[in-house]
Every structure is written in structure tokens, then in C-alpha cells.
Design a protein around this motif. Structure first.
Motif, PDB file in Angstrom:
ATOM      1  N   GLY A  16     -16.422  -6.651   3.785  1.00 41.73           N
ATOM      2  CA  GLY A  16     -15.288  -5.860   4.241  1.00 41.73           C
ATOM      3  C   GLY A  16     -15.607  -4.391   4.435  1.00 41.73           C
ATOM      4  O   GLY A  16     -16.534  -3.850   3.830  1.00 41.73           O
ATOM      5  N   ALA A  17     -14.822  -3.791   5.299  1.00 41.81           N
ATOM      6  CA  ALA A  17     -14.862  -2.343   5.539  1.00 41.81           C
ATOM      7  C   ALA A  17     -13.520  -1.993   6.161  1.00 41.81           C
ATOM      8  O   ALA A  17     -13.355  -2.039   7.373  1.00 41.81           O
ATOM      9  CB  ALA A  17     -16.012  -1.964   6.452  1.00 41.81           C
ATOM     10  N   TYR A  18     -12.562  -1.671   5.317  1.00 36.58           N
ATOM     11  CA  TYR A  18     -11.201  -1.383   5.778  1.00 36.58           C
ATOM     12  C   TYR A  18     -10.972   0.123   5.723  1.00 36.58           C
ATOM     13  O   TYR A  18     -10.970   0.717   4.636  1.00 36.58           O
ATOM     14  CB  TYR A  18     -10.181  -2.110   4.901  1.00 36.58           C
ATOM     15  CG  TYR A  18      -8.809  -2.163   5.533  1.00 36.58           C
ATOM     16  CD1 TYR A  18      -8.331  -3.341   6.085  1.00 36.58           C
ATOM     17  CD2 TYR A  18      -7.995  -1.034   5.578  1.00 36.58           C
ATOM     18  CE1 TYR A  18      -7.079  -3.405   6.669  1.00 36.58           C
ATOM     19  CE2 TYR A  18      -6.744  -1.081   6.165  1.00 36.58           C
ATOM     20  CZ  TYR A  18      -6.294  -2.264   6.710  1.00 36.58           C
ATOM     21  OH  TYR A  18      -5.053  -2.321   7.290  1.00 36.58           O
ATOM     22  N   ALA A  19     -10.775   0.735   6.879  1.00 37.43           N
ATOM     23  CA  ALA A  19     -10.536   2.171   6.964  1.00 37.43           C
ATOM     24  C   ALA A  19      -9.055   2.451   6.721  1.00 37.43           C
ATOM     25  O   ALA A  19      -8.196   1.968   7.455  1.00 37.43           O
ATOM     26  CB  ALA A  19     -10.958   2.697   8.327  1.00 37.43           C
ATOM     27  N   VAL A  20      -8.766   3.215   5.690  1.00 34.61           N
ATOM     28  CA  VAL A  20      -7.391   3.555   5.319  1.00 34.61           C
ATOM     29  C   VAL A  20      -6.954   4.773   6.131  1.00 34.61           C
ATOM     30  O   VAL A  20      -7.601   5.821   6.074  1.00 34.61           O
ATOM     31  CB  VAL A  20      -7.293   3.864   3.803  1.00 34.61           C
ATOM     32  CG1 VAL A  20      -5.866   4.176   3.408  1.00 34.61           C
ATOM     33  CG2 VAL A  20      -7.860   2.718   2.980  1.00 34.61           C
ATOM     34  N   THR A  21      -5.859   4.625   6.870  1.00 35.77           N
ATOM     35  CA  THR A  21      -5.382   5.740   7.684  1.00 35.77           C
ATOM     36  C   THR A  21      -4.076   6.312   7.119  1.00 35.77           C
ATOM     37  O   THR A  21      -3.297   5.601   6.486  1.00 35.77           O
ATOM     38  CB  THR A  21      -5.132   5.311   9.140  1.00 35.77           C
ATOM     39  OG1 THR A  21      -4.026   4.415   9.179  1.00 35.77           O
ATOM     40  CG2 THR A  21      -6.368   4.653   9.753  1.00 35.77           C
ATOM     41  N   VAL A  93      -5.983   5.254  -3.907  1.00 39.05           N
ATOM     42  CA  VAL A  93      -6.590   5.034  -2.595  1.00 39.05           C
ATOM     43  C   VAL A  93      -5.948   6.043  -1.652  1.00 39.05           C
ATOM     44  O   VAL A  93      -4.718   6.150  -1.588  1.00 39.05           O
ATOM     45  CB  VAL A  93      -6.344   3.583  -2.107  1.00 39.05           C
ATOM     46  CG1 VAL A  93      -6.782   3.414  -0.663  1.00 39.05           C
ATOM     47  CG2 VAL A  93      -7.078   2.599  -3.023  1.00 39.05           C
ATOM     48  N   TYR A  94      -6.794   6.777  -0.940  1.00 44.46           N
ATOM     49  CA  TYR A  94      -6.328   7.869  -0.098  1.00 44.46           C
ATOM     50  C   TYR A  94      -6.640   7.607   1.380  1.00 44.46           C
ATOM     51  O   TYR A  94      -7.623   6.919   1.700  1.00 44.46           O
ATOM     52  CB  TYR A  94      -7.017   9.173  -0.498  1.00 44.46           C
ATOM     53  CG  TYR A  94      -6.747   9.625  -1.905  1.00 44.46           C
ATOM     54  CD1 TYR A  94      -5.484  10.096  -2.276  1.00 44.46           C
ATOM     55  CD2 TYR A  94      -7.751   9.598  -2.868  1.00 44.46           C
ATOM     56  CE1 TYR A  94      -5.240  10.530  -3.572  1.00 44.46           C
ATOM     57  CE2 TYR A  94      -7.505  10.033  -4.171  1.00 44.46           C
ATOM     58  CZ  TYR A  94      -6.244  10.491  -4.515  1.00 44.46           C
ATOM     59  OH  TYR A  94      -5.996  10.916  -5.790  1.00 44.46           O
ATOM     60  N   PRO A  95      -5.846   8.185   2.267  1.00 40.18           N
ATOM     61  CA  PRO A  95      -6.230   8.153   3.678  1.00 40.18           C
ATOM     62  C   PRO A  95      -7.640   8.731   3.826  1.00 40.18           C
ATOM     63  O   PRO A  95      -7.990   9.715   3.176  1.00 40.18           O
ATOM     64  CB  PRO A  95      -5.193   9.056   4.347  1.00 40.18           C
ATOM     65  CG  PRO A  95      -3.993   8.962   3.459  1.00 40.18           C
ATOM     66  CD  PRO A  95      -4.558   8.881   2.060  1.00 40.18           C
ATOM     67  N   GLY A  96      -8.436   8.075   4.646  1.00 34.85           N
ATOM     68  CA  GLY A  96      -9.835   8.475   4.806  1.00 34.85           C
ATOM     69  C   GLY A  96     -10.789   7.612   4.005  1.00 34.85           C
ATOM     70  O   GLY A  96     -11.990   7.591   4.276  1.00 34.85           O
TER      71      GLY A  96
END
Length: 153
Positions: A16-21, A93-96
Motif C-alpha cells: 500500500g501507499a495511500y496519500a492522505v489529502t 495521521v495528517y494531510p501529506g
């Protein structure tokens, strides 16, 4: 295709590689967890989070998206889950952030009443891009057997 018989207790997989926006954090929180520190920069800055952070439930949802993608890629013959034993939100968990998942198969057994399926228990750990664990959970799930008659026991 991945069936019950293919599961190996003790096996660990990282994926997985989920980018949090920022947009997704706010959209999710607006609908499902409208606490100020998930919606507003100033409100978040005044909390222990220090800045806008994702809901823990959003972290669960992002994790599920990565799990389902992994299952699709491996042909996993999943049949759903009777539930999660525990969930721990360990770090914000933060955006980015970019999340990844690690699963460890803890145990498996055939269903006592339905020989066409197995039941397994998995430890799931979620990490950010700095390899810091942000969430953990233990859950049970069901999976089809390759031999529905159960003659391979």
C-alpha cells in the motif's frame, strides 16, 4: 487466486501507499466525524494534534481501501468479516502523510459448521511515510476453501 489452503500462519505482508489529502480529511470528517480538529486549522492548532488531523475512522477506511486493493491483486477469496477485535489509534495521521499496511496472519481454522470456508485472524499495522506506526487492529475474516467438501483436512 488465494484460498484458505494458501494462507500461512506467521506470514507477514507489507503493501500500500495511500496519500492522505487535506480535502479528503475534511470531506470525511464533515460527513462522519465532524469534530473541530478534523475540520478547522485554527481549532486543530489549539489541541494536542497541533494541526488538522484525520479521523481515526478515516484511517480505518483508508486502511480498508488498501486491504481491498491487495485482496483484488492477489485474488483473495474473502467472504467478509465477523468483526474487529480491537483498534488502536497510536499517532495522528495528517494531510501529506502516506500510509502503508503490514498484515500478519496469526491463526486460521476451518469453519466447524461450513466446510466451504475458513476463518483467520490477522494483526494489521498501519505506518506513515516515516515508518511510524499510526494504527493497529486485530480482526477475523472468512475465506473460501479450495476444497469445499473439506476432504483435504
Amino acid at each position: 487466486m488465494q484460498f484458505y489452503e494458501d494462507l500461512v500462519v506467521g506470514e507477514i505482508h507489507r503493501f500500500g501507499a495511500y496519500a492522505v489529502t487535506r480535502e479528503e480529511v475534511i470531506a470525511f470528517a464533515s460527513k462522519y466525524d465532524p469534530q473541530p480538529f478534523h475540520l478547522d486549522d485554527a481549532a486543530a492548532a489549539a489541541t494536542h494534534f497541533g494541526r488538522l488531523s484525520a479521523s481515526g475512522w478515516h484511517t480505518c477506511a483508508m486502511t480498508m481501501a488498501m486491504l481491498v486493493e491487495r485482496h483484488r491483486d492477489t485474488g483473495h477469496q474473502g467472504l467478509g468479516s465477523p468483526g474487529v477485535d480491537d483498534v488502536r489509534w497510536l499517532r495522528p495521521v495528517y494531510p501529506g502523510d502516506t500510509l502503508s499496511v503490514e498484515t500478519e496472519l496469526l491463526e486460521k481454522r476451518r469453519s466447524a459448521t461450513k466446510p466451504d470456508r475458513g476463518i483467520f485472524r490477522t494483526a494489521t499495522r498501519v505506518f506513515n511515510q516515516d515508518n511510524v506506526m499510526v494504527m493497529s487492529m486485530t480482526s477475523r475474516a472468512m475465506i473460501r476453501t479450495r476444497d469445499p467438501a473439506g476432504t483435504d483436512l
